[in-house]
Write a protein that holds these residues in place. Structure first.
Motif, PDB file in Angstrom:
ATOM      1  N   ARG A  59      20.671 -42.180 -37.156  1.00 51.07           N
ATOM      2  CA  ARG A  59      20.571 -43.832 -37.077  1.00 51.07           C
ATOM      3  C   ARG A  59      19.510 -44.157 -38.160  1.00 51.07           C
ATOM      4  O   ARG A  59      19.822 -45.103 -38.883  1.00 51.07           O
ATOM      5  N   ASN A  62      20.724 -43.895 -41.753  1.00 50.96           N
ATOM      6  CA  ASN A  62      21.985 -44.979 -41.831  1.00 50.96           C
ATOM      7  C   ASN A  62      21.454 -46.496 -42.165  1.00 50.96           C
ATOM      8  O   ASN A  62      21.763 -47.158 -42.938  1.00 50.96           O
ATOM      9  N   LYS A  63      20.267 -46.639 -41.219  1.00 51.15           N
ATOM     10  CA  LYS A  63      19.586 -47.918 -41.696  1.00 51.15           C
ATOM     11  C   LYS A  63      19.142 -48.070 -42.858  1.00 51.15           C
ATOM     12  O   LYS A  63      19.083 -49.089 -43.419  1.00 51.15           O
ATOM     13  N   ASP A  66      21.660 -48.807 -45.291  1.00 56.57           N
ATOM     14  CA  ASP A  66      22.237 -50.224 -45.121  1.00 56.57           C
ATOM     15  C   ASP A  66      21.133 -51.136 -45.994  1.00 56.57           C
ATOM     16  O   ASP A  66      21.691 -52.015 -46.798  1.00 56.57           O
ATOM     17  N   LYS A  67      19.973 -50.834 -45.730  1.00 55.03           N
ATOM     18  CA  LYS A  67      18.878 -51.615 -46.271  1.00 55.03           C
ATOM     19  C   LYS A  67      18.941 -51.303 -47.847  1.00 55.03           C
ATOM     20  O   LYS A  67      18.505 -52.632 -48.647  1.00 55.03           O
TER      21      LYS A  67
END
Length: 316
Positions: A59, A62-63, A66-67
């Motif tokens: 997680r 993945n963040k 995305d950022k």
């Protein structure tokens, strides 16, 4: 087995009862073995901790992906396709999930007491075989990924790689498609793209060399060129600054070259050079026409003056 033999009549009832009591004692001993249960609970606890840590890592990564993709889209050039960034982000997420889930499975199997040596060796041999068989494909995909991720060029850019030059029409993970100014379409594997010249990333410089006859003075030539390009930056929005007349670039006994440079929008140097050349050509033609008209007027004036003098002599 004793029960079967008892049904067949091979053993007595006492033996069956004894075996049943032994089996019951063994089961009870197994159920009441605190060491075994504590070891099992400890293993289950470690597996749960490994699972939770793996999920947290996935997680968090993945963040971060995305950022990073969001910042890349905000800071990238306006031609950068948002869907392509999303594709790259999803690809990175899938790779992350596969890697961490593989590690999770290996750790769980090791906690269950399974020997991982043969599994790892088999996976290594399989990966080596796939790598040798599809090494060009893997190279193309990896190169394409970094082309997109690093924003080396985008759709609509004019680039040159090797002997191929054209406008980028499509960028994929495996191939890139270029269209030349003549309409030729080049489909290049990304693995073959080693060096790239991008003509659309920074401002261009239009350079025009104007030949002048040696009989024309330098001051007259420079003044004529400056007059020809005066105000061209207002009529041509692709020119960013007032063109600069540098002076004599080279010379021979019959002519000399006056160089003009102008900063312009990316990949518009050829168009701006043609515009400057057209203006200078028209100015030179106007100057030639003016000089021809002036010489004609002087010639006519001389002829009229000679005619008057001839008439005065005849009257005398």
């Amino acid at each position: 087995m004793t029960l079967i033999h008892w049904l067949a009549g091979n053993v007595g009832t006492d033996d069956v009862v004894k075996d049943a009591i032994q089996w019951k004692d063994a089961v009870w001993k197994w159920l009441t073995d605190s060491t075994m249960w504590s070891t099992l609970l400890f293993v289950i606890l470690k597996i749960a901790i490994i699972f939770i840590i793996t999920r947290i890592f996935i997680r968090v990564i993945n963040k971060i992906i995305d950022k990073s993709m969001q910042q890349k889209g905000d800071n990238g050039r306006f031609r950068l396709n948002t869907r392509r960034l999303t594709t790259v982000g999803e690809l990175l997420k899938n790779v992350t999930n596969i890697v961490f889930n593989f590690i999770l499975i290996m750790l769980v199997l090791s906690q269950m007491g399974i020997n991982l040596g043969p599994l790892i060796a088999g996976a290594g041999v399989l990966g080596l075989a796939v790598g040798f068989g599809a090494q060009s494909l893997v190279k193309d995909v990896i190169t394409g990924f970094f082309i997109i991720f690093e924003d080396q060029f985008a759709v609509g850019d004019v680039i040159q790689t090797g002997t191929f030059k054209g406008t980028v029409e499509m960028i994929g993970l495996r191939t890139t498609r270029l269209v030349s100014w003549k309409g030729e379409v080049y489909i290049l594997p990304n693995g073959s793209i080693t060096t790239v010249t991008n003509f659309s990333m920074s401002n261009a410089l239009a350079v025009v060399d104007v030949p002048m006859k040696a009989e024309r003075s330098l001051e007259e030539a420079v003044g004529l060129v400056k007059q020809a390009i005066q105000g061209i930056e207002e009529s041509n929005v692709q020119i960013l600054n007032i063109p600069d007349v540098l002076g004599v670039q080279s010379m021979t006994t019959s002519e000399y070259i006056v160089r003009v440079v102008a900063e312009c929008m990316p990949n518009t140097g050829a168009v701006v050079e043609r515009d400057i050349q057209n203006n200078i050509k028209r100015a030179l033609e106007d100057e030639e026409h003016r000089q021809a008209a002036l010489e004609t007027a002087i010639t006519l004036e001389k002829e009229d003056e000679q005619g008057r003098k001839g008439g005065e002599k005849g009257g005398a």
